[in-house]
Design a protein around this motif. Structure first.
Motif, PDB file in Angstrom:
ATOM      1  N   PRO A 195       0.837  -1.211   0.000  1.00 17.73           N
ATOM      2  CA  PRO A 195       0.000   0.000   0.000  1.00 17.73           C
ATOM      3  C   PRO A 195       0.865   1.252   0.000  1.00 17.73           C
ATOM      4  O   PRO A 195       2.009   1.236   0.477  1.00 17.73           O
ATOM      5  CB  PRO A 195      -0.820  -0.121   1.286  1.00 17.73           C
ATOM      6  N   PHE A 196       0.307   2.327  -0.548  1.00 17.20           N
ATOM      7  CA  PHE A 196       1.056   3.577  -0.704  1.00 17.20           C
ATOM      8  C   PHE A 196       0.376   4.679   0.091  1.00 17.20           C
ATOM      9  O   PHE A 196      -0.796   4.987  -0.132  1.00 17.20           O
ATOM     10  CB  PHE A 196       1.122   3.974  -2.176  1.00 17.20           C
ATOM     11  N   PHE A 197       1.119   5.252   1.015  1.00 22.38           N
ATOM     12  CA  PHE A 197       0.610   6.351   1.827  1.00 22.38           C
ATOM     13  C   PHE A 197       1.591   7.514   1.754  1.00 22.38           C
ATOM     14  O   PHE A 197       2.814   7.313   1.757  1.00 22.38           O
ATOM     15  CB  PHE A 197       0.450   5.929   3.289  1.00 22.38           C
ATOM     16  N   SER A 198       1.067   8.717   1.698  1.00 25.76           N
ATOM     17  CA  SER A 198       1.918   9.897   1.666  1.00 25.76           C
ATOM     18  C   SER A 198       1.197  11.073   2.313  1.00 25.76           C
ATOM     19  O   SER A 198      -0.005  11.265   2.100  1.00 25.76           O
ATOM     20  CB  SER A 198       2.306  10.241   0.226  1.00 25.76           C
ATOM     21  N   VAL A 199       1.939  11.820   3.103  1.00 26.64           N
ATOM     22  CA  VAL A 199       1.443  13.067   3.692  1.00 26.64           C
ATOM     23  C   VAL A 199       2.299  14.189   3.123  1.00 26.64           C
ATOM     24  O   VAL A 199       3.531  14.158   3.226  1.00 26.64           O
ATOM     25  CB  VAL A 199       1.540  13.046   5.230  1.00 26.64           C
ATOM     26  N   ILE A 200       1.654  15.170   2.506  1.00 29.96           N
ATOM     27  CA  ILE A 200       2.356  16.272   1.867  1.00 29.96           C
ATOM     28  C   ILE A 200       2.015  17.559   2.616  1.00 29.96           C
ATOM     29  O   ILE A 200       0.846  17.905   2.783  1.00 29.96           O
ATOM     30  CB  ILE A 200       1.951  16.400   0.387  1.00 29.96           C
TER      31      ILE A 200
END
Length: 217
Positions: free
Chosen positions: A205-210
């Protein structure tokens, strides 16, 4: 920021031995699958501008940067041999952020800071986030990406005991507490198809906080 954001228990790890010892030998392996890595490069392509200064924190021998020409790419990591093998880095340094959170960089000197599969090892993320806020230029972006893999014995309890959404909320809470503005959050459960398979299977799974540094900081 509240001193109660993280308790001592939250910061503790199963393996409390010196992290420098754990990372003393290089690991020339991929810690995330190709579908995650491709998605990360695609994200960077959409977020990073060429001719900018990029800080690749908690880096290794693998670069996820797109094929763009940057003014400078600065690397930080725990293993010198891995950093030496990363051909996208123009310069780099070695530092244990759980012992020393002060970055050897000038104020407002970096356009972007990237962390992939690294936040899960920070015991003092609020202090590291404050330092990154200091070294980024106004409107600079901080991109934190991760999956559901880790060296669990080296991850603080708050990470180990949280689910995917809990980890996103935790990162966002820390960033907001020190002054970052959250731009967007990405949570994708990728499906990939290998060369030798007729069927798509679940990928990492791919998670990102920008987040962005406000102009008044």
């Amino acid at each position: 920021m509240s001193k109660d954001l993280l308790s001592n228990y939250d910061r503790n790890k199963i393996d409390s031995t010196d992290d420098i010892l754990f990372y003393s030998q290089p690991r020339f392996v991929y810690h995330l699958d190709i579908f995650f890595r491709n998605r990360l490069t695609k994200l960077y392509s959409s977020q990073l501008n060429p001719n900018s200064i990029v800080l690749d924190m908690m880096s290794s021998w693998v670069s996820h940067l797109p094929n763009l020409k940057f003014k400078k790419v600065i690397g930080h990591g725990m293993n010198i041999q891995e950093l030496e093998a990363n051909k996208r880095l123009d310069s780099f340094w070695n530092q244990d952020l759980n012992k020393n959170q002060i970055l050897p960089l000038e104020n407002s000197s970096v356009d972007y800071c990237l962390i992939v599969a690294g936040w899960q090892y920070l015991q003092f993320p609020e202090l590291v986030s404050s330092e990154i806020l200091r070294v980024l230029k106004p409107h600079g972006k901080f991109i934190i990406s991760f999956s559901n893999r880790a060296f669990w014995n080296k991850s603080p309890n708050i990470w180990v005991n949280s689910d995917d959404q809990g980890r996103i909320d935790y990162i966002s809470r820390v960033l907001k507490s020190v002054g970052w503005k959250i731009d967007s959050v990405i949570a994708e459960y990728l499906k990939g198809q290998s060369l030798f398979s007729l069927f798509k299977s679940q990928s990492d799974p791919f998670f990102s906080v920008i987040a962005t540094k406000p102009s008044d900081l």
